[in-house]
Design an enzyme around this catalytic site. Structure first.
Site, PDB file in Angstrom:
ATOM      1  N   ARG A 117     -71.148  61.909   5.135  1.00 47.07           N
ATOM      2  CA  ARG A 117     -70.062  61.308   4.343  1.00 47.07           C
ATOM      3  C   ARG A 117     -68.791  62.130   4.456  1.00 47.07           C
ATOM      4  NH1 ARG A 117     -72.956  60.044  -1.421  1.00 47.07           N
ATOM      5  NH2 ARG A 117     -74.200  58.255  -0.720  1.00 47.07           N
ATOM      6  N   PRO A 158     -79.637  45.731   3.673  1.00 49.22           N
ATOM      7  CA  PRO A 158     -79.851  44.962   4.899  1.00 49.22           C
ATOM      8  C   PRO A 158     -78.795  43.884   5.148  1.00 49.22           C
ATOM      9  CG  PRO A 158     -81.888  45.155   3.634  1.00 49.22           C
ATOM     10  CD  PRO A 158     -80.811  45.759   2.796  1.00 49.22           C
ATOM     11  N   ALA A 212     -82.073  54.317   5.242  1.00 47.40           N
ATOM     12  CA  ALA A 212     -83.347  55.010   5.023  1.00 47.40           C
ATOM     13  C   ALA A 212     -84.458  53.974   4.862  1.00 47.40           C
ATOM     14  CB  ALA A 212     -83.249  55.883   3.775  1.00 47.40           C
ATOM     15  N   CYS A 272     -48.291  67.954  21.655  1.00 46.25           N
ATOM     16  CA  CYS A 272     -47.441  66.844  21.221  1.00 46.25           C
ATOM     17  C   CYS A 272     -45.997  67.126  21.604  1.00 46.25           C
ATOM     18  CB  CYS A 272     -47.575  66.609  19.726  1.00 46.25           C
ATOM     19  SG  CYS A 272     -46.858  67.915  18.725  1.00 46.25           S
ATOM     20  N   GLU A 314     -51.312  74.980  18.680  1.00 45.14           N
ATOM     21  CA  GLU A 314     -50.496  75.809  19.582  1.00 45.14           C
ATOM     22  C   GLU A 314     -49.551  76.704  18.774  1.00 45.14           C
ATOM     23  OE1 GLU A 314     -51.003  72.627  19.484  1.00 45.14           O
ATOM     24  OE2 GLU A 314     -50.693  71.607  21.379  1.00 45.14           O
ATOM     25  N   THR A 336     -75.562  43.682   4.417  1.00 50.72           N
ATOM     26  CA  THR A 336     -74.324  44.256   4.956  1.00 50.72           C
ATOM     27  C   THR A 336     -74.544  44.821   6.361  1.00 50.72           C
ATOM     28  OG1 THR A 336     -73.723  44.835   2.706  1.00 50.72           O
ATOM     29  CG2 THR A 336     -72.486  45.909   4.451  1.00 50.72           C
TER      30      THR A 336
HETATM   31  C1  AOF Z   1     -50.871  69.003  19.029  1.00 53.96           C
HETATM   32  N1  AOF Z   1     -51.551  70.014  18.433  1.00 53.96           N
HETATM   33  O1  AOF Z   1     -52.928  70.800  16.890  1.00 53.96           O
HETATM   34  C2  AOF Z   1     -52.556  68.506  16.923  1.00 53.96           C
HETATM   35  C3  AOF Z   1     -51.899  67.436  17.590  1.00 53.96           C
HETATM   36  O2  AOF Z   1     -47.625  64.067  12.359  1.00 53.96           O
HETATM   37  P1  AOF Z   1     -48.282  65.281  12.896  1.00 53.96           P
HETATM   38  O3  AOF Z   1     -47.319  66.386  13.156  1.00 53.96           O
HETATM   39  O4  AOF Z   1     -49.444  65.731  12.042  1.00 53.96           O
HETATM   40  O5  AOF Z   1     -48.849  64.923  14.346  1.00 53.96           O
HETATM   41  C4  AOF Z   1     -49.998  64.189  14.478  1.00 53.96           C
HETATM   42  C5  AOF Z   1     -50.279  63.840  15.910  1.00 53.96           C
HETATM   43  O6  AOF Z   1     -50.130  64.948  16.783  1.00 53.96           O
HETATM   44  C6  AOF Z   1     -51.728  63.425  16.039  1.00 53.96           C
HETATM   45  O7  AOF Z   1     -51.898  62.066  15.784  1.00 53.96           O
HETATM   46  C7  AOF Z   1     -52.046  63.777  17.474  1.00 53.96           C
HETATM   47  O8  AOF Z   1     -51.559  62.788  18.354  1.00 53.96           O
HETATM   48  C8  AOF Z   1     -51.253  65.058  17.641  1.00 53.96           C
HETATM   49  N2  AOF Z   1     -52.090  66.176  17.191  1.00 53.96           N
HETATM   50  N3  AOF Z   1     -51.100  67.735  18.648  1.00 53.96           N
HETATM   51  O9  AOF Z   1     -50.055  69.246  19.904  1.00 53.96           O
HETATM   52  C9  AOF Z   1     -52.376  69.831  17.406  1.00 53.96           C
HETATM   53  N4  AOF Z   1     -53.345  68.273  15.851  1.00 53.96           N
HETATM   54 ZN    ZN Z   2     -48.281  69.542  18.228  1.00 53.92          ZN
END
Ligand code: AOF
Ligand code: ZN
Length: 334
Positions: free
Chosen positions: A183, A269, A153, A74, A48, A271
């Site tokens: 990976r 196998p 494989a 967030c 954002e 594991t």
């Molecule tokens: C958002 N926008 O692009 C992402 C979010 O410690 P930080 O700042 O890196 O926050 C990590 C947490 O924020 C992550 O675990 C997830 O819950 C959220 N990620 N949130 O608004 C984003 N990458």
């Molecule tokens: Zn955020």
């Protein structure tokens, strides 16, 4: 269409953001995308905030725009300040969200904070697609253990190795590149000590570009690892799981504590069967080669073994010259 765009640009962070999820955001005004942002790397701007910067850089005001974001914004101070505040400060008039954030430190609060700040939100647009893209993150937040992916494989008769020859790869270069991509998409790669002592693998990503290397994990309860094995002496990080195990599930919780969200089991196998019998496998890539081993070692993997472990055939691919069956945990046994 706008959420599809946000999901697409989120991919630009693949392999660089773990343990954070892939997130994309577009700002839309009068039916036109005026800015885009994605979480590019760990510690970098959240999607954002990058979108708001992008709008400003392009000379557009984010004021009055609609934000389409693949994950609930967030509302906490983590590696960056809260996205909810950035959106409010930018004057966004509505936020459309694909998937809520199951992270216990932010759960539910993002939408509530926006609503409290007078910005309407709507969650659930392309939710399934977003869930698929953030699958390992979602799994880790929900179960506090990594998603377990097995890759094995087999020769034409279901054998994993040929005792008649020196340890060597029997799949094509094209297939190996796909394995390296797999990976790269995992935080850790796990094998048993027998694989290390016979194959002396490096278990790193070499054949495709990579920003970081997975943690290597070796199960070695009786401390039999060859001290000159490449993954012991080279520079990469290797975790030796020595001593008695109280259970594989506790091993996975330990790895989850180290922020391992997806682990690739490339073991032999013994594991692989340990993980299958414990019901801990979430998906399997079974690579079928047309090679025939002279002194075979049977993998003991049949469609029934996989079904019994709660897995169903989901898709088939071609990796190089090999045919690959992709099994996923059946929805009922999640
Ligand atoms: C958002 N926008 O692009 C992402 C979010 O410690 P930080 O700042 O890196 O926050 C990590 C947490 O924020 C992550 O675990 C997830 O819950 C959220 N990620 N949130 O608004 C984003 N990458
Ligand atoms: Zn955020």
């Amino acid at each position: 269409m706008f959420m599809e765009h946000a999901l697409l640009i989120a991919e630009r962070g693949r392999g660089k953001v773990s343990p954070n999820p892939l997130v994309g955001c577009v700002l839309v005004k009068d039916g036109v995308v005026i800015a885009e942002g994605w979480h590019d790397h760990l510690g970098g701007l959240h999607a954002e905030q990058m979108a708001i910067h992008d709008a400003e850089e392009k000379g557009h005001s984010p004021n009055g725009s609609t934000a389409y974001v693949t994950l609930e914004p967030c509302n906490h101070f983590g590696r960056t300040p809260p996205c909810t505040e950035a959106l409010m400060w930018a004057g966004v008039s509505e936020v459309i969200i694909a998937h809520h954030d199951p992270n216990p430190t932010v759960r539910g609060d993002g939408c509530r904070a926006l609503e409290d700040g007078g910005i309407p939100t709507r969650t659930g647009l392309m939710e399934a697609e977003a869930h698929e893209q953030m699958r390992a993150f979602m799994h880790w937040c929900t179960y506090r253990r990594p998603l377990v992916t097995v890759k094995m494989a087999l020769d034409a008769n279901g054998s994993v190795d040929d005792r008649a020859v020196e340890a060597q790869r029997f799949t094509s270069r094209g297939c190996l590149e796909k394995v390296h991509e797999l990976r790269r998409d995992c935080d850790a790669v796990l094998v048993g000590v027998e694989t290390v002592n016979r194959d002396d693998p490096q278990l790193n990503v070499r054949l495709v570009p990579a920003e970081r290397q997975p943690l290597r994990v070796v199960i070695d309860p009786n401390q039999r690892i060859n001290s000159s094995a490449q993954l012991v002496v080279d520079e990469g990080e290797t975790l030796l799981m020595q001593g008695e195990f109280t259970g594989l599930s506790s091993l996975l919780h330990q790895l989850a504590d180290r922020e391992v969200q997806r682990i690739l089991v490339e073991g032999g196998p013994t594991t692989v069967h340990r993980f299958l019998e414990a019901g801990l496998v979430d998906e399997v890539f079974l690579v079928h080669s047309e090679v025939i081993h002279q002194e075979p070692i049977d993998a003991g993997l049949s469609a029934k073994t996989l079904t019994d472990a709660g897995l169903t055939l989901s898709q088939e691919y071609v990796w190089g010259e090999e045919r690959v069956e992709h099994y996923l945990r059946s929805p009922t046994s999640a």
